[in-house]
Design an enzyme around this catalytic site. Structure first.
Site, PDB file in Angstrom:
ATOM      1  N   LYS A   9     -30.625 -19.611  16.593  1.00 57.76           N
ATOM      2  CA  LYS A   9     -29.365 -19.631  17.327  1.00 57.76           C
ATOM      3  C   LYS A   9     -29.444 -20.656  18.448  1.00 57.76           C
ATOM      4  O   LYS A   9     -30.390 -20.647  19.237  1.00 57.76           O
ATOM      5  CB  LYS A   9     -29.069 -18.251  17.902  1.00 57.76           C
ATOM      6  CG  LYS A   9     -27.782 -18.145  18.682  1.00 57.76           C
ATOM      7  CD  LYS A   9     -27.575 -16.702  19.099  1.00 57.76           C
ATOM      8  CE  LYS A   9     -26.493 -16.551  20.111  1.00 57.76           C
ATOM      9  NZ  LYS A   9     -26.360 -15.166  20.565  1.00 57.76           N
ATOM     10  N   SER A  25     -20.404 -31.485   7.441  1.00 60.39           N
ATOM     11  CA  SER A  25     -21.594 -30.986   8.132  1.00 60.39           C
ATOM     12  C   SER A  25     -21.415 -30.963   9.645  1.00 60.39           C
ATOM     13  O   SER A  25     -20.349 -31.248  10.167  1.00 60.39           O
ATOM     14  CB  SER A  25     -22.833 -31.815   7.789  1.00 60.39           C
ATOM     15  OG  SER A  25     -22.713 -33.114   8.347  1.00 60.39           O
ATOM     16  N   TYR A  58     -23.358 -27.199   7.054  1.00 58.92           N
ATOM     17  CA  TYR A  58     -24.805 -27.409   7.016  1.00 58.92           C
ATOM     18  C   TYR A  58     -25.198 -28.416   8.091  1.00 58.92           C
ATOM     19  O   TYR A  58     -24.385 -29.230   8.529  1.00 58.92           O
ATOM     20  CB  TYR A  58     -25.266 -27.876   5.621  1.00 58.92           C
ATOM     21  CG  TYR A  58     -24.663 -29.193   5.192  1.00 58.92           C
ATOM     22  CD1 TYR A  58     -25.327 -30.395   5.411  1.00 58.92           C
ATOM     23  CD2 TYR A  58     -23.420 -29.232   4.582  1.00 58.92           C
ATOM     24  CE1 TYR A  58     -24.770 -31.603   5.030  1.00 58.92           C
ATOM     25  CE2 TYR A  58     -22.862 -30.428   4.190  1.00 58.92           C
ATOM     26  CZ  TYR A  58     -23.537 -31.616   4.412  1.00 58.92           C
ATOM     27  OH  TYR A  58     -22.971 -32.814   4.043  1.00 58.92           O
ATOM     28  N   PRO A  74     -13.941 -31.729   7.187  1.00 56.81           N
ATOM     29  CA  PRO A  74     -12.895 -30.749   7.483  1.00 56.81           C
ATOM     30  C   PRO A  74     -13.183 -29.884   8.716  1.00 56.81           C
ATOM     31  O   PRO A  74     -12.255 -29.463   9.401  1.00 56.81           O
ATOM     32  CB  PRO A  74     -12.835 -29.889   6.218  1.00 56.81           C
ATOM     33  CG  PRO A  74     -13.337 -30.790   5.131  1.00 56.81           C
ATOM     34  CD  PRO A  74     -14.386 -31.652   5.791  1.00 56.81           C
ATOM     35  N   ALA A  75     -14.461 -29.629   8.996  1.00 63.06           N
ATOM     36  CA  ALA A  75     -14.812 -28.821  10.175  1.00 63.06           C
ATOM     37  C   ALA A  75     -14.334 -29.474  11.469  1.00 63.06           C
ATOM     38  O   ALA A  75     -14.148 -28.789  12.477  1.00 63.06           O
ATOM     39  CB  ALA A  75     -16.314 -28.587  10.224  1.00 63.06           C
TER      40      ALA A  75
END
Length: 116
Positions: A9, A25, A58, A74-75
């Protein structure tokens, strides 16, 4: 029985870029990836503190000590530069092993994404 647990994290980093025209990504400063034990190509969940978006992509390596955290493809539509996000990866472990597993948790300086 196997369960999924948090493996890595990176808590509260600032998005430095959003590149809609890249293949896809999230580009992450290599120093942050090393500190959190993420590897290139690993699936990650992204949680955007600013707008509540949650999505998966990813990881790919960015320049070491650059502070780069760029959402690609797209992110890029789910963030804005300056947003604060959390990057999480998960591992599947045997139930008993999971009880003693310790994840790699990184809390960078959210102003410049440097390690403290």
């Amino acid at each position: 029985m196997q369960i999924q647990v948090v493996k890595s994290k990176i808590h509260r980093v600032k998005v430095t870029g959003a590149d809609l025209n890249y293949i896809g990504s999230i580009t992450i400063d290599e120093a942050l990836m090393d500190a959190s034990n993420l590897i290139e190509g690993e699936k990650v969940a992204i949680v955007n503190i600013n707008n509540g978006e949650r999505f998966e992509t990813y990881a790919i390596k960015g320049a070491r000590n650059s502070g780069e955290v760029t959402l690609n493809g797209p992110a890029a539509r789910k963030v804005h530069p300056g947003d604060i996000i959390i990057i999480i990866s998960y591992a599947t472990l045997d139930f008993e092993e999971a009880k003693s597993f310790k994840p790699w948790l990184v809390f960078p300086n959210e102003n410049d994404n440097s390690l403290r």
